[in-house]
Design a protein around this motif. Structure first.
Motif, PDB file in Angstrom:
ATOM      1  N   ASP A   1       0.826  -1.210   0.000  1.00  0.00           N
ATOM      2  CA  ASP A   1       0.000   0.000   0.000  1.00  0.00           C
ATOM      3  C   ASP A   1       0.857   1.256   0.000  1.00  0.00           C
ATOM      4  O   ASP A   1       0.459   2.291  -0.531  1.00  0.00           O
ATOM      5  N   ALA A   2       2.023   1.170   0.642  1.00  0.00           N
ATOM      6  CA  ALA A   2       2.933   2.312   0.692  1.00  0.00           C
ATOM      7  C   ALA A   2       4.355   1.807   0.876  1.00  0.00           C
ATOM      8  O   ALA A   2       4.598   0.873   1.642  1.00  0.00           O
ATOM      9  N   LEU A   3       5.271   2.428   0.155  1.00  0.00           N
ATOM     10  CA  LEU A   3       6.706   2.186   0.293  1.00  0.00           C
ATOM     11  C   LEU A   3       7.273   3.456   0.914  1.00  0.00           C
ATOM     12  O   LEU A   3       7.025   4.559   0.414  1.00  0.00           O
TER      13      LEU A   3
ATOM     14  N   PRO B   1       5.842   8.077   2.689  1.00  0.00           N
ATOM     15  CA  PRO B   1       5.619   7.362   1.432  1.00  0.00           C
ATOM     16  C   PRO B   1       6.400   7.986   0.274  1.00  0.00           C
ATOM     17  O   PRO B   1       6.560   9.210   0.189  1.00  0.00           O
ATOM     18  N   VAL B   2       6.888   7.110  -0.603  1.00  0.00           N
ATOM     19  CA  VAL B   2       7.628   7.520  -1.786  1.00  0.00           C
ATOM     20  C   VAL B   2       6.862   7.047  -3.013  1.00  0.00           C
ATOM     21  O   VAL B   2       6.449   5.885  -3.091  1.00  0.00           O
ATOM     22  N   ALA B   3       6.660   7.943  -3.968  1.00  0.00           N
ATOM     23  CA  ALA B   3       5.856   7.613  -5.143  1.00  0.00           C
ATOM     24  C   ALA B   3       6.628   6.787  -6.161  1.00  0.00           C
ATOM     25  O   ALA B   3       6.066   5.877  -6.795  1.00  0.00           O
TER      26      ALA B   3
ATOM     27  N   ALA C   1       2.089  -4.093   9.519  1.00  0.00           N
ATOM     28  CA  ALA C   1       0.721  -4.326   9.051  1.00  0.00           C
ATOM     29  C   ALA C   1      -0.169  -3.129   9.359  1.00  0.00           C
ATOM     30  O   ALA C   1      -0.346  -2.763  10.531  1.00  0.00           O
ATOM     31  N   ARG C   2      -0.736  -2.541   8.341  1.00  0.00           N
ATOM     32  CA  ARG C   2      -1.687  -1.436   8.548  1.00  0.00           C
ATOM     33  C   ARG C   2      -2.918  -1.937   9.308  1.00  0.00           C
ATOM     34  O   ARG C   2      -3.653  -1.152   9.921  1.00  0.00           O
TER      35      ARG C   2
ATOM     36  N   ARG D   1      -2.139   8.956  11.465  1.00  0.00           N
ATOM     37  CA  ARG D   1      -3.031   9.375  10.384  1.00  0.00           C
ATOM     38  C   ARG D   1      -2.646   8.797   9.033  1.00  0.00           C
ATOM     39  O   ARG D   1      -3.425   8.867   8.075  1.00  0.00           O
ATOM     40  N   GLY D   2      -1.440   8.261   8.934  1.00  0.00           N
ATOM     41  CA  GLY D   2      -0.993   7.654   7.688  1.00  0.00           C
ATOM     42  C   GLY D   2       0.040   6.592   7.992  1.00  0.00           C
ATOM     43  O   GLY D   2       0.477   6.439   9.136  1.00  0.00           O
TER      44      GLY D   2
END
Length: 238
Positions: free
Chosen positions: A6-8, A29-31, A63-64, A81-82
């Motif tokens: 979901d996010a790196l 997070p990196v796009a 794990a989110r 929040r993220g």
């Protein structure tokens, strides 16, 4: 088992709250896709290489799925929040410590990684969350996240899937290993089995070997509390 990233996330070393120390725990997070080398993602930094980063802790996965439980326990916190609250490099949903085993091998992007150990949280989480005792709370919960070693370097990106390639030790879930650690188990048979588990990181194998030999549990105070007694973190509620 296929789990999507979901996010790196990566982070640079910077001052950690009011701790008076530097840390790379603040990940974002990196796009773009990132190169995963033997010791981690390009652009990711760790302040204290004695305890963070390196070949056995090249990549931290959290794990989110655990975030709702922490929100219930702690209330609203900006850090929750993220993704990235726990200093993770990989955020996913759908897999936790109960589903992952020591030695699991995953293909992700063009890289191949192997589960080396669960995370042993340290006092920096107290300052990250502005909540004294947070590190001990994370450890007791078993919701710690885990680390990978890199078997094959390659490119990773958000949206890539972790595809399970091999599971040599299905009996050794991270949840079970952490339960043995946290319940301060002194059963020599169990401890020797873990000390001889070749896919487990050398530090953890040594820990269980020493526990079996000494017949006593190691002291966690310094790791969990650091200098908290002298400089308690400021409570943060919003």
């Amino acid at each position: 088992m296929n789990i999507t990233i979901d996010a790196l996330l990566t982070g640079t070393v910077r001052p950690l709250g009011d701790s008076g120390r530097d840390s790379g725990i603040d990940k974002h997070p990196v796009a773009e896709r990132l190169w995963l080398g033997p010791e981690g993602l390009s652009g990711d930094e760790q302040a204290d290489r004695r305890f963070h980063g390196g070949p056995e802790k090249a990549l931290h996965h959290y794990a989110r799925d655990h975030y709702p439980a922490w929100l219930d326990a702690l209330g609203e916190r900006p850090v929750l929040r993220g993704p990235g609250a726990f200093g993770e490099n990989i955020s996913t949903s759908g897999v936790t410590e109960s589903d992952v085993c020591v030695g699991d091998i995953y293909r992700v992007g063009t890289a191949v990684v192997q589960v080396s150990q669960a995370r042993q949280p340290c006092w920096k989480l107290d300052h990250r969350f502005g909540h004294r005792g947070m590190a001990a709370r994370v450890q007791a919960s078993g919701m710690t996240g885990w680390y990978y070693r890199v078997l094959q370097t390659g490119w990773l990106a958000t949206g890539d899937a972790l595809s399970l390639q091999d599971r040599p030790h299905p009996q050794w879930t991270l949840a079970r290993v952490q339960d043995i650690l946290n319940r301060r188990v002194l059963d020599p048979g169990v401890l020797h089995a873990l000390a001889n588990l070749s896919e487990l990181s050398p530090n953890w194998r040594t820990l269980f070997e020493k526990r079996a030999r000494a017949g006593e549990v190691e002291d966690w105070t310094r790791r969990l509390e650091g200098d908290a007694a002298a400089t308690p973190p400021k409570e943060s509620q919003a």
